[in-house]
Design a protein around this motif. Structure first.
Motif, PDB file in Angstrom:
ATOM      1  N   MET A  58       9.273   1.275   9.508  1.00 34.68           N
ATOM      2  CA  MET A  58       7.808   1.058   9.578  1.00 34.68           C
ATOM      3  C   MET A  58       7.060   1.600  10.554  1.00 34.68           C
ATOM      4  SD  MET A  58       6.442  -2.505   7.696  1.00 34.68           S
ATOM      5  CE  MET A  58       4.763  -1.897   7.619  1.00 34.68           C
ATOM      6  N   SER A  59       7.939   1.581  12.074  1.00 32.32           N
ATOM      7  CA  SER A  59       6.648   2.114  13.334  1.00 32.32           C
ATOM      8  C   SER A  59       7.165   3.419  13.395  1.00 32.32           C
ATOM      9  CB  SER A  59       7.128   1.477  14.342  1.00 32.32           C
ATOM     10  OG  SER A  59       8.657   1.428  14.343  1.00 32.32           O
ATOM     11  N   THR A  84      13.702   5.932   2.793  1.00 29.68           N
ATOM     12  CA  THR A  84      14.371   5.620   4.068  1.00 29.68           C
ATOM     13  C   THR A  84      16.107   6.342   4.170  1.00 29.68           C
ATOM     14  OG1 THR A  84      12.945   3.936   4.462  1.00 29.68           O
ATOM     15  CG2 THR A  84      15.812   3.699   5.089  1.00 29.68           C
ATOM     16  N   SER A  85      16.616   6.390   3.058  1.00 31.65           N
ATOM     17  CA  SER A  85      18.105   6.877   2.809  1.00 31.65           C
ATOM     18  C   SER A  85      18.274   8.485   3.024  1.00 31.65           C
ATOM     19  CB  SER A  85      18.900   6.783   1.676  1.00 31.65           C
ATOM     20  OG  SER A  85      18.306   5.272   1.043  1.00 31.65           O
ATOM     21  N   VAL A  86      17.378   8.811   3.086  1.00 34.61           N
ATOM     22  CA  VAL A  86      17.338  10.550   3.738  1.00 34.61           C
ATOM     23  C   VAL A  86      16.313  10.792   5.126  1.00 34.61           C
ATOM     24  CG1 VAL A  86      16.752  12.544   2.931  1.00 34.61           C
ATOM     25  CG2 VAL A  86      16.534  11.139   1.968  1.00 34.61           C
ATOM     26  N   PHE A 115      12.478  -3.975   8.093  1.00 31.92           N
ATOM     27  CA  PHE A 115      12.933  -5.041   9.343  1.00 31.92           C
ATOM     28  C   PHE A 115      13.600  -4.412  10.448  1.00 31.92           C
ATOM     29  CE2 PHE A 115      12.230  -7.198   5.672  1.00 31.92           C
ATOM     30  CZ  PHE A 115      11.131  -8.346   5.892  1.00 31.92           C
ATOM     31  N   GLY A 116      14.154  -2.887  10.524  1.00 32.94           N
ATOM     32  CA  GLY A 116      14.704  -2.276  11.510  1.00 32.94           C
ATOM     33  C   GLY A 116      14.431  -2.398  12.899  1.00 32.94           C
ATOM     34  N   ASP A 117      13.148  -2.545  12.928  1.00 36.92           N
ATOM     35  CA  ASP A 117      12.351  -2.557  14.513  1.00 36.92           C
ATOM     36  C   ASP A 117      12.603  -3.940  14.782  1.00 36.92           C
ATOM     37  OD1 ASP A 117      11.112  -0.308  14.204  1.00 36.92           O
ATOM     38  OD2 ASP A 117       9.782  -1.395  13.142  1.00 36.92           O
ATOM     39  N   GLN A 118      12.620  -5.044  13.926  1.00 44.02           N
ATOM     40  CA  GLN A 118      12.900  -6.229  15.141  1.00 44.02           C
ATOM     41  C   GLN A 118      14.721  -6.685  15.254  1.00 44.02           C
ATOM     42  OE1 GLN A 118      12.014  -8.920  11.521  1.00 44.02           O
ATOM     43  NE2 GLN A 118       9.667  -7.876  11.028  1.00 44.02           N
ATOM     44  N   TYR A 119      15.607  -5.938  13.615  1.00 42.02           N
ATOM     45  CA  TYR A 119      16.471  -5.460  14.233  1.00 42.02           C
ATOM     46  C   TYR A 119      17.000  -5.164  15.460  1.00 42.02           C
ATOM     47  CZ  TYR A 119      17.722  -7.152   9.072  1.00 42.02           C
ATOM     48  OH  TYR A 119      17.661  -7.264   7.534  1.00 42.02           O
ATOM     49  N   PRO A 125      10.474  14.969   3.558  1.00 47.28           N
ATOM     50  CA  PRO A 125      11.080  13.757   3.361  1.00 47.28           C
ATOM     51  C   PRO A 125      10.669  12.601   3.500  1.00 47.28           C
ATOM     52  CG  PRO A 125      12.294  15.884   3.651  1.00 47.28           C
ATOM     53  CD  PRO A 125      11.173  16.132   4.642  1.00 47.28           C
ATOM     54  N   ARG A 126       9.742  12.330   4.052  1.00 48.09           N
ATOM     55  CA  ARG A 126       9.347  11.397   4.664  1.00 48.09           C
ATOM     56  C   ARG A 126       7.879  11.304   4.051  1.00 48.09           C
ATOM     57  NH1 ARG A 126       8.696  14.079   9.302  1.00 48.09           N
ATOM     58  NH2 ARG A 126      10.343  12.166  10.194  1.00 48.09           N
ATOM     59  N   ASP A 127       7.749  11.699   3.132  1.00 46.09           N
ATOM     60  CA  ASP A 127       6.228  12.003   2.507  1.00 46.09           C
ATOM     61  C   ASP A 127       7.527  10.752   0.751  1.00 46.09           C
ATOM     62  OD1 ASP A 127       4.779  12.150   4.291  1.00 46.09           O
ATOM     63  OD2 ASP A 127       4.859  14.284   3.779  1.00 46.09           O
ATOM     64  N   ILE A 128       7.530  11.111   0.929  1.00 50.33           N
ATOM     65  CA  ILE A 128       8.910  10.421  -0.636  1.00 50.33           C
ATOM     66  C   ILE A 128       7.737   9.661  -1.214  1.00 50.33           C
ATOM     67  CG2 ILE A 128      10.507  10.264  -2.055  1.00 50.33           C
ATOM     68  CD1 ILE A 128      11.580  12.537   0.276  1.00 50.33           C
ATOM     69  N   LYS A 129       8.420   8.539  -0.302  1.00 48.95           N
ATOM     70  CA  LYS A 129       7.514   7.447  -0.614  1.00 48.95           C
ATOM     71  C   LYS A 129       5.855   6.957  -0.611  1.00 48.95           C
ATOM     72  CE  LYS A 129       6.133   6.262   4.244  1.00 48.95           C
ATOM     73  NZ  LYS A 129       6.339   7.147   4.989  1.00 48.95           N
ATOM     74  N   ASP A 130       5.713   8.212  -0.213  1.00 47.38           N
ATOM     75  CA  ASP A 130       3.887   8.069  -0.827  1.00 47.38           C
ATOM     76  C   ASP A 130       3.906   8.551  -3.184  1.00 47.38           C
ATOM     77  OD1 ASP A 130       3.294   6.788   0.954  1.00 47.38           O
ATOM     78  OD2 ASP A 130       3.614   8.523   2.477  1.00 47.38           O
ATOM     79  N   ILE A 131       5.293   9.225  -2.678  1.00 46.06           N
ATOM     80  CA  ILE A 131       4.647   9.541  -4.968  1.00 46.06           C
ATOM     81  C   ILE A 131       4.434   8.365  -5.440  1.00 46.06           C
ATOM     82  CG2 ILE A 131       6.282  11.199  -6.248  1.00 46.06           C
ATOM     83  CD1 ILE A 131       7.890  12.107  -4.174  1.00 46.06           C
ATOM     84  N   GLN A 132       3.608   9.033  -6.326  1.00 49.58           N
ATOM     85  CA  GLN A 132       3.225   8.454  -7.027  1.00 49.58           C
ATOM     86  C   GLN A 132       3.783   8.787  -8.228  1.00 49.58           C
ATOM     87  OE1 GLN A 132       0.336   6.068  -6.783  1.00 49.58           O
ATOM     88  NE2 GLN A 132       1.087   6.706  -4.917  1.00 49.58           N
ATOM     89  N   VAL A 133       4.357   7.430  -9.246  1.00 56.97           N
ATOM     90  CA  VAL A 133       4.575   7.539 -10.830  1.00 56.97           C
ATOM     91  C   VAL A 133       3.719   7.705 -11.850  1.00 56.97           C
ATOM     92  CG1 VAL A 133       5.577   6.153 -12.668  1.00 56.97           C
ATOM     93  CG2 VAL A 133       6.506   6.197  -9.988  1.00 56.97           C
ATOM     94  N   ASP A 134       3.909   8.440 -12.397  1.00 56.96           N
ATOM     95  CA  ASP A 134       2.556   8.537 -12.958  1.00 56.96           C
ATOM     96  C   ASP A 134       2.825   7.722 -14.414  1.00 56.96           C
ATOM     97  OD1 ASP A 134       1.045  10.470 -11.552  1.00 56.96           O
ATOM     98  OD2 ASP A 134       1.656  12.325 -12.126  1.00 56.96           O
TER      99      ASP A 134
END
Length: 556
Positions: A477-478, A470-472, A421-425, A534-543
């Protein structure tokens, strides 16, 4: 002299039930930051070290898990989530904001449900975001009447409870007319002619309709919790802090007890109990000291955590209380849910009774009110190691963070909102300056404030790695970077979803890091977060997700 068979039996009793070897173990223990292997017995860690060191814990009966270099961390701790609400949404009309783009989409799904539901039966939907709708507004009662005039209909926006819309039949059943006054702390919204639009803002107003909706059956709630268990495990979550037990349904505790006793809920639960549930009991003559319930009672599967108080609204519904108006609406600063004296009284009551207290506060004016209430309580009755909390704390000022630190308050931040929601904020609700201050983690860290991270699911998808990312990087989203000066390191972000999350509910001695004596709750990742962008951390899979030494989720 012991014979060989007896000796082996005795040695087996001392050996590990499971060992993990050849792992990249990130322990979150500063005294031993990394390891290669772990030994587990009776669901707890009995050894952490090298392969050679852990080999001594093995017997013929020991199960060996060879991770072949994969990264293993303590299981993730979600420090503010609504699993019981999530369980309910699974049976509602799905209007989730990532898949709902117009009021016509809402109407289509409500109509489909109405065609398969007997007239007079409630239809409830959840999840839209008006800023993502083509019309850039909330649906109103007339929109809903067009597709379901003979069903009572109530649709929640994604910020469940803070804003919703009822159709005409639902308003009638709730007794809401043009002459009905708004409840204290809530708003019945009217059009230019004085007619209620069906839009209801803040919990006291939405509750006027919600209390008319038939409660979920225990079977429905239990089934929803079973399904949620899989969702959280897939994300590597091994412990949650349920953020409002009893807020919607007193049966929630019964449902949790049932799925746990039936071994159908693996995730460990520490439940914040909604204060109005206690208030209901007190109104019937009970005494807090006689209830037999307190923060910390229970076991490592289900325990009672803080008392939960909601002191404000939400930003996307423009109901959170601010010092300065919402962008584009100079008349709206939001409203506090409690007069200051009342909030002081409520917080002091539960502080005096020995409870830990967690208070929802998002806007800077709400945070100010909550700090004042805690200052009052702690001045009247100082208490060491209280670990009272402010939930969300999105727009805390530097001065407020100084006072939070001085009072020894803890915080759980909400970085998922910056991403989704950051873009909306920035463009709709707050403007770029205030949007950049959302979740001031670095400022909190500089003051020594202990904080966790949360996604407030189901309001955002369950994803501790998304919270860390996101914290890092502080990206929306944009791809816009907001408030990079408030970014924290990867290590600090991982602490916030592990050991800090445990600390927030007095559990740092049993979970949150990989140390001897702690619960054997782990997550195994497809990649090492320290070795990718760092921006790819969100895409790490849980094995793998492991709880008490047992594999409870496996990706392949």
């Amino acid at each position: 002299m012991l014979n060989k068979e007896l000796l082996l039996r005795k040695l087996n009793k001392l050996s590990a039930d499971q060992v993990v070897i050849n792992a990249n173990v990130i322990t979150m223990n500063p005294k031993q930051p990394q390891a290669e292997a772990i030994a587990v017995k009776n669901g707890k860690i009995i050894g952490v070290g090298s392969n050679a060191e852990i080999n001594q814990f093995c017997s013929l009966q020991t199960e060996i898990l060879d991770l072949k270099g994969k990264t293993l961390l303590p299981g993730f701790i979600e420090s503010h989530t609504h699993m019981s609400v999530y369980a309910s949404t699974l049976s509602l009309v799905d209007l989730f904001y990532l898949n709902t783009h117009s009021i016509e989409d809402i109407q289509t799904r409500i109509k489909q449900c109405a065609e398969n539901t007997p007239e007079g039966t409630w239809i409830v939907g959840w999840g839209y975001d008006c800023a993502r709708l083509a019309e850039k507004r909330h649906p109103n009662r007339w929109d809903l009447d067009k597709v379901a005039p003979n069903h009572p209909v109530f649709v929640h926006c994604f910020s469940a409870g803070h804003f919703g819309t009822a159709n005409s039949l639902a308003l009638e059943m709730a007794g809401i007319t043009r002459d009905t006054p708004s409840p204290v702390g809530g708003e019945i919204i009217h059009d230019a002619n004085g007619e209620p639009t069906g839009n209801l803002a803040k919990v006291p107003a939405t509750a006027m309709v919600m209390k008319k909706i038939p409660p979920r059956t225990l079977a429905d709630l239990v089934d929803g919790l079973r399904k949620c268990n899989e969702i959280y495990l897939k994300a590597g979550v091994t412990s949650i802090q349920e953020a409002c037990l009893g807020g919607l349904d007193p049966n929630e505790l019964i449902a949790y007890n049932q799925v746990i006793s039936d071994n159908e809920l693996s995730v460990r639960v520490t439940a914040m109990t909604y204060y109005e549930l206690f208030e209901m009991l007190l109104s019937k003559g009970a005494d807090l000291s006689e209830l037999g319930v307190c923060s910390g009672c229970g076991d490592d599967r289900l325990k009672i955590g803080p008392v939960k108080i909601i002191a404000g609204g939400s930003l996307p519904t423009q109901t959170a209380a601010l010092f300065e108006p919402y962008l584009g609406d100079p008349s709206n600063k939001g409203n506090l849910l409690f007069p200051q004296e009342k909030l002081n009284e409520v917080i002091f009551k539960y502080h005096k009774a020995g409870f830990q207290i967690a208070v929802h506060a998002i806007g800077d004016r709400e945070i100010e009110s909550v700090i004042e209430a805690f200052e009052s309580a702690l001045t009247r009755l100082p208490r060491a190691n209280h670990r009272h909390r402010i939930e969300h704390c999105k727009l805390a000022t530097e001065d407020q963070l100084d006072r939070i630190a001085k009072l020894g308050l803890n915080v759980t931040f909400y970085p998922a909102h910056t991403y989704y929601f950051g873009d909306q904020y920035r463009d709709i609700y707050l403007g770029p300056q205030r949007a950049a201050r959302l979740n001031p983690m670095k400022s909190a860290l500089n003051r020594g404030i202990t904080f966790g991270l949360h996604g407030d699911s189901p309001l955002t998808p369950v994803s501790p790695l998304g919270l860390v990312c996101t914290s890092v990087v502080r990206e929306t989203m944009s791809g816009d970077t907001q408030g990079p000066e408030q970014a924290i390191s990867l290590t600090e972000a991982l602490k916030a979803v592990t050991i800090n999350g445990a600390y927030l509910v007095f559990e740092e001695n049993i979970k949150g890091s990989i140390e001897i004596g702690k619960l054997a709750d782990f997550v195994v990742l497809s990649e090492d977060p320290y070795k990718i962008a760092p921006r790819d951390i969100k895409d790490i899979q849980v094995d793998l997700t492991i709880i008490g030494g047992e594999i409870v989720y496996q990706r392949f």
